[in-house]
Design an enzyme around this catalytic site. Structure first.
Site, PDB file in Angstrom:
ATOM      1  N   GLU A  82      44.696  32.813  47.283  1.00 55.10           N
ATOM      2  CA  GLU A  82      45.144  33.772  46.278  1.00 55.10           C
ATOM      3  C   GLU A  82      43.915  34.457  45.720  1.00 55.10           C
ATOM      4  O   GLU A  82      43.024  33.766  45.211  1.00 55.10           O
ATOM      5  CB  GLU A  82      45.815  32.978  45.134  1.00 55.10           C
ATOM      6  CG  GLU A  82      47.214  33.312  44.828  1.00 55.10           C
ATOM      7  CD  GLU A  82      47.785  32.499  43.646  1.00 55.10           C
ATOM      8  OE1 GLU A  82      48.793  32.945  43.121  1.00 55.10           O
ATOM      9  OE2 GLU A  82      47.259  31.451  43.258  1.00 55.10           O
TER      10      GLU A  82
ATOM     11  N   HIS B  89      41.478  31.412  44.929  1.00 56.09           N
ATOM     12  CA  HIS B  89      42.225  30.174  44.696  1.00 56.09           C
ATOM     13  C   HIS B  89      42.733  29.627  46.032  1.00 56.09           C
ATOM     14  O   HIS B  89      43.690  30.147  46.605  1.00 56.09           O
ATOM     15  CB  HIS B  89      43.393  30.460  43.734  1.00 56.09           C
ATOM     16  CG  HIS B  89      44.188  29.250  43.390  1.00 56.09           C
ATOM     17  ND1 HIS B  89      45.520  29.296  43.098  1.00 56.09           N
ATOM     18  CD2 HIS B  89      43.831  27.941  43.314  1.00 56.09           C
ATOM     19  CE1 HIS B  89      45.952  28.076  42.842  1.00 56.09           C
ATOM     20  NE2 HIS B  89      44.951  27.233  42.975  1.00 56.09           N
TER      21      HIS B  89
END
Ligand code: CAA
Length: 282
Positions: free
Chosen positions: A152, A140
């Site tokens: 992430e 992410h």
């Protein structure tokens, strides 16, 4: 595990940023989108961004021309057959992503890792739609991808240590700082960010202050680089609404209910910067 050739599926804001960061670090990148106009737009955005970074001395290891030469585009998923990793970055719609993961599973060789840039959808469910759930992971990135340090990494229940380690190393190689997150609604970033944005929208909805003043409070009072409403416009109000719905349904907790004004803005087509109108006009 050597990850060399990178595929990116979806040439929107996030997809073109992800393709750019890999290309500027010397990876051969294939950017796929079924819409040829979207691909043309993505190439122009990437070129503009690379030139900006070069002007500011933020592209120390390459030139814009070299980075662009690492990038090819295609309109069919068949072009991803030679990739070691494919990062999916299409619209935040679970049915669409699930179907694309099934198609990627068919199109790519057995060794290919499949990552999703989803901001909130369960990686465990996406992985379960493939025949290689151990090779599926969340990557992410944050918007704007070329400027933001964080990625992430979301481990689905099935993600193997080998997949996780390879993606962690790769994230560092492209100059990002990875954090490890368990699969949970909104992960960490959007579990914290979106309720703040939603609360800013409630504050506007209740007429407590103007959009400009709400943003000024957070920008000058809390030193945020931009106010929450301007940030919501940058992210896209449809994406913000989608993430609030994932939090609301995922936790079954009314504290995550989306503000009615957010729903209305999306219904009106005022989705933020990309549509020319959100809380601000562009
Ligand atoms: N590539 C290269 N340069 C870029 C760029 C890009 N993609 N985007 C912006 N820039 C440039 C601008 O053109 C500008 O250049 P000039 O100074 O030459 O004009 C420069 O960067 C600085 O931009 P700004 O003057 O507009 O403003 P800024 O200093 O505030 O920086 C920002 C912009 C980095 C976006 C900063 O405002 C910021 O960090 N904002 C918060 C971003 C954020 O929170 N992102 C996360 C969103 S959440 C998410 O992505 C995940 C999710 O799931 C929803």
């Amino acid at each position: 595990m050597t990850l060399r050739t990178i595929g990116v599926l979806g040439a929107g804001t996030m997809g073109n940023g992800i393709a750019q960061v890999f290309a500027q670090q010397g990876f051969p990148v294939i950017l796929v989108d079924k819409n040829s106009q979207q691909l043309q737009k993505a190439l122009a955005t990437i070129e503009f961004s690379l030139n900006k970074l070069a002007e500011k001395g933020k592209l120390p290891d390459t030139t814009p021309a070299e980075a662009l030469a690492n990038l090819t585009t295609a309109e069919s998923m068949a072009a991803l057959a030679g990739c070691d990793l494919v990062v999916e970055a299409v619209t935040e719609n679970e049915a669409v992503k699930t179907s694309l993961f099934q198609q990627l599973d068919q199109a790519c060789p057995e060794h290919t890792l499949l990552a999703s840039n989803t901001s909130a959808i369960s990686l465990t469910r996406l992985a379960a739609a493939t025949s290689r759930p151990d090779k599926v992971i969340g990557m992410h990135f944050m918007n704007p991808v070329p400027l933001m340090q964080l990625v992430e990494l979301i481990r689905g229940l099935q993600t193997s240590d080998a997949t996780f380690d390879a993606i962690h190393q790769l994230s560092e190689r492209i100059g990002k700082t990875p954090v490890t997150v368990r699969d949970c609604p909104g992960f960490v970033s959007n579990r914290i960010l979106m309720p703040m944005i939603n609360e800013a929208i409630f504050t506007l909805y209740e007429g407590v202050a103007s959009a400009e003043d709400i943003d000024t409070v957070m920008q000058l009072g809390m030193n945020h680089p931009m106010g929450p409403l301007k940030l919501a416009d940058m992210i896209g109000l449809d994406t913000c609404l989608f993430i609030m719905q994932v939090l609301y349904n995922g936790f079954n907790d009314p504290k995550y209910r989306p503000c009615p004004l957010l729903q209305q803005m999306v219904d009106a087509g005022y989705t933020g910067r990309k549509s020319g109108r959100g809380f601000y006009h562009y």
